[in-house]
Design a protein around this motif. Structure first.
Motif, mmCIF file in Angstrom:
data_model
loop_
_atom_site.group_PDB
_atom_site.id
_atom_site.type_symbol
_atom_site.label_atom_id
_atom_site.label_comp_id
_atom_site.label_asym_id
_atom_site.label_seq_id
_atom_site.Cartn_x
_atom_site.Cartn_y
_atom_site.Cartn_z
ATOM 1 N N ARG A 7 -6.821 4.817 -9.552
ATOM 2 C CA ARG A 7 -5.710 5.172 -10.442
ATOM 3 C C ARG A 7 -4.520 5.666 -9.626
ATOM 4 O O ARG A 7 -4.675 6.244 -8.558
ATOM 5 C CB ARG A 7 -6.131 6.269 -11.429
ATOM 6 N N ASN A 8 -3.327 5.489 -10.182
ATOM 7 C CA ASN A 8 -2.132 6.075 -9.607
ATOM 8 C C ASN A 8 -2.113 7.574 -9.918
ATOM 9 O O ASN A 8 -2.584 7.996 -10.980
ATOM 10 C CB ASN A 8 -0.884 5.395 -10.185
ATOM 11 N N VAL A 40 -5.671 13.412 -1.021
ATOM 12 C CA VAL A 40 -5.947 12.055 -1.489
ATOM 13 C C VAL A 40 -5.282 11.069 -0.540
ATOM 14 O O VAL A 40 -4.333 11.402 0.172
ATOM 15 C CB VAL A 40 -5.442 11.790 -2.925
ATOM 16 N N VAL A 41 -5.783 9.849 -0.551
ATOM 17 C CA VAL A 41 -5.157 8.739 0.159
ATOM 18 C C VAL A 41 -4.991 7.604 -0.836
ATOM 19 O O VAL A 41 -5.925 7.268 -1.576
ATOM 20 C CB VAL A 41 -6.014 8.273 1.351
ATOM 21 N N ARG A 78 -1.342 -2.202 -2.243
ATOM 22 C CA ARG A 78 -1.725 -2.709 -3.561
ATOM 23 C C ARG A 78 -0.768 -2.192 -4.627
ATOM 24 O O ARG A 78 -0.151 -1.137 -4.472
ATOM 25 C CB ARG A 78 -3.160 -2.293 -3.893
ATOM 26 N N GLU A 79 -0.652 -2.928 -5.688
ATOM 27 C CA GLU A 79 0.265 -2.585 -6.758
ATOM 28 C C GLU A 79 -0.069 -1.227 -7.355
ATOM 29 O O GLU A 79 -1.232 -0.902 -7.597
ATOM 30 C CB GLU A 79 0.216 -3.660 -7.852
ATOM 31 N N ASP A 80 0.945 -0.416 -7.544
ATOM 32 C CA ASP A 80 0.845 0.889 -8.211
ATOM 33 C C ASP A 80 0.127 1.941 -7.365
ATOM 34 O O ASP A 80 -0.236 2.995 -7.874
ATOM 35 C CB ASP A 80 0.151 0.760 -9.571
ATOM 36 N N TYR A 81 -0.091 1.674 -6.080
ATOM 37 C CA TYR A 81 -0.615 2.668 -5.144
ATOM 38 C C TYR A 81 -1.868 3.379 -5.672
ATOM 39 O O TYR A 81 -1.857 4.590 -5.910
ATOM 40 C CB TYR A 81 0.451 3.714 -4.808
ATOM 41 N N PRO A 82 -2.983 2.688 -5.858
ATOM 42 C CA PRO A 82 -4.191 3.347 -6.377
ATOM 43 C C PRO A 82 -4.809 4.301 -5.349
ATOM 44 O O PRO A 82 -4.713 4.094 -4.144
ATOM 45 C CB PRO A 82 -5.130 2.162 -6.659
ATOM 46 N N ILE A 83 -5.467 5.342 -5.848
ATOM 47 C CA ILE A 83 -6.193 6.268 -4.989
ATOM 48 C C ILE A 83 -7.432 5.580 -4.445
ATOM 49 O O ILE A 83 -8.208 4.977 -5.198
ATOM 50 C CB ILE A 83 -6.596 7.531 -5.771
#
Length: 344
Positions: free
Chosen positions: A73-74, A41-42, A47-52
């Motif tokens: 989603r995180n 995954v990357v 961005r806030e909360d490091y989304p996929i």
């Protein structure tokens, strides 16, 4: 998802590529990412909360989720009730300190089944040094752990036990007896982390030829996974006799896990100060573990389970004393241990 220019991330071409495929290397790289059998995954670090923002087919197969259930989603949705707080703290600290992390963590698929995930996270920076992505790869270690457990059981009687192992076995016995959980997987994770702490101490002893070990090095070995950059160490050179290293390492490990999971190291502004002094008349030392900048202390200040194990180790294994007090800044633990230092 938001679009962004990635052409300057670590250059316009990979480190090794033949000239005839240079025009197509980005497309080839994307195809390789998507089709490789290793789950990957990357996440977007800007961005806030490091989304996929990218997840390959192998990751979707491993976790049982569809793409639309993953993107945005995180990665914490893979955690569950038996996921080790220590492993999560290790991941969080690595992200905060912008460094690579490799940790084995219990995760959960969409259907609720658990699997052991060997997770490796790497930060990705652009040419200006700005953190832009996190790259994560996963390896399903569930079957390996099952086989490893069987092999360990079959070969237990073949292990060599000498006088140096007696102290370790006593510590492991204490860990197993004192660790408590109604959940078998959570119990196993707790025990595993504590045995790994002993293994790190054992490796330190082995590298030093089972001679005297500096107290500072013993401490650093245990706090490294949980935020060594935010720990201040202050004290003179003190050499520990070998039999004291592993019990003291277990004490430091428990305190570090507590700090990273619930105390000062769970917040970016938190800090731990570890200071010590020599007590020549008892051939021992006094050590102070003090946390600041953590969350407010609990109203009902009963010690956490890790703190109970830490203090029990000092008293039962090292025949020392441990006193604890709370302040607005966090917990302070003072220990004194006799008969564990070597003449310098």
């Amino acid at each position: 998802m938001d679009e962004k220019d990635t052409s300057n991330i670590h250059g316009d071409r990979p480190a090794a590529v033949t000239a005839d495929v240079i025009p197509d290397w980005k497309e080839l790289a994307a195809t390789a990412f998507q089709r490789t059998r290793m789950p990957m995954v990357v996440t977007d670090a800007t961005r806030e909360d490091y989304p996929i923002v990218l997840a390959n087919e192998a990751f979707l197969r491993l976790t049982g989720y569809d793409a639309n259930e993953v993107l945005g989603r995180n990665c914490r949705f893979l955690q569950g009730e038996s996921t080790s707080a220590a492993a999560v703290a290790e991941i969080r600290t690595g992200l905060q300190e912008d460094r690579e992390v490799s940790v084995e963590v219990l995760n959960y698929r969409k259907d609720g089944s658990a699997f052991w995930n060997q997770l490796h996270l790497s930060p990705i920076h652009d040419d200006n040094g700005r953190l832009v992505y996190h790259f994560g790869s996963q390896i399903d270690r569930t079957e390996y752990r099952r086989i490893q457990a069987l092999e360990a059981s079959e070969h237990r009687l073949l292990l060599e036990v000498d006088h140096r192992a007696n102290n370790v076995l006593a510590l492991v016995d204490s860990i197993v007896r004192l660790t408590r959980s109604d959940d078998a997987a959570l119990y196993a994770a707790f025990v595993q982390k504590r045995v790994q702490a002993l293994a790190r101490a054992h490796s330190l002893l082995s590298r030093r030829g089972w001679h005297e070990i500096p107290l500072r090095e013993t401490i650093l070995t245990q706090i490294e996974p949980y935020g060594a950059r935010r720990a201040v160490l202050d004290g003179p050179e003190i050499l520990l006799v070998p039999h004291a290293v592993q019990p003291l390492a277990l004490f430091i490990h428990e305190m570090a896990v507590n700090a990273a999971s619930h105390g000062s190291l769970s917040r970016e502004i938190g800090q731990v100060t570890i200071s010590w002094k020599d007590i020549p008349q008892t051939n021992g030392f006094a050590l102070v573990w003090e946390e600041t900048g953590g969350p407010p202390p609990p109203t009902f200040r009963r010690p956490g389970f890790g703190t109970v194990i830490a203090e029990a180790t000092i008293r039962q294994q090292l025949h020392g004393s441990a006193d604890r007090e709370w302040s607005e800044g966090g917990v302070k633990v003072v220990v004194e241990v006799p008969n564990v230092t070597s003449a310098r």
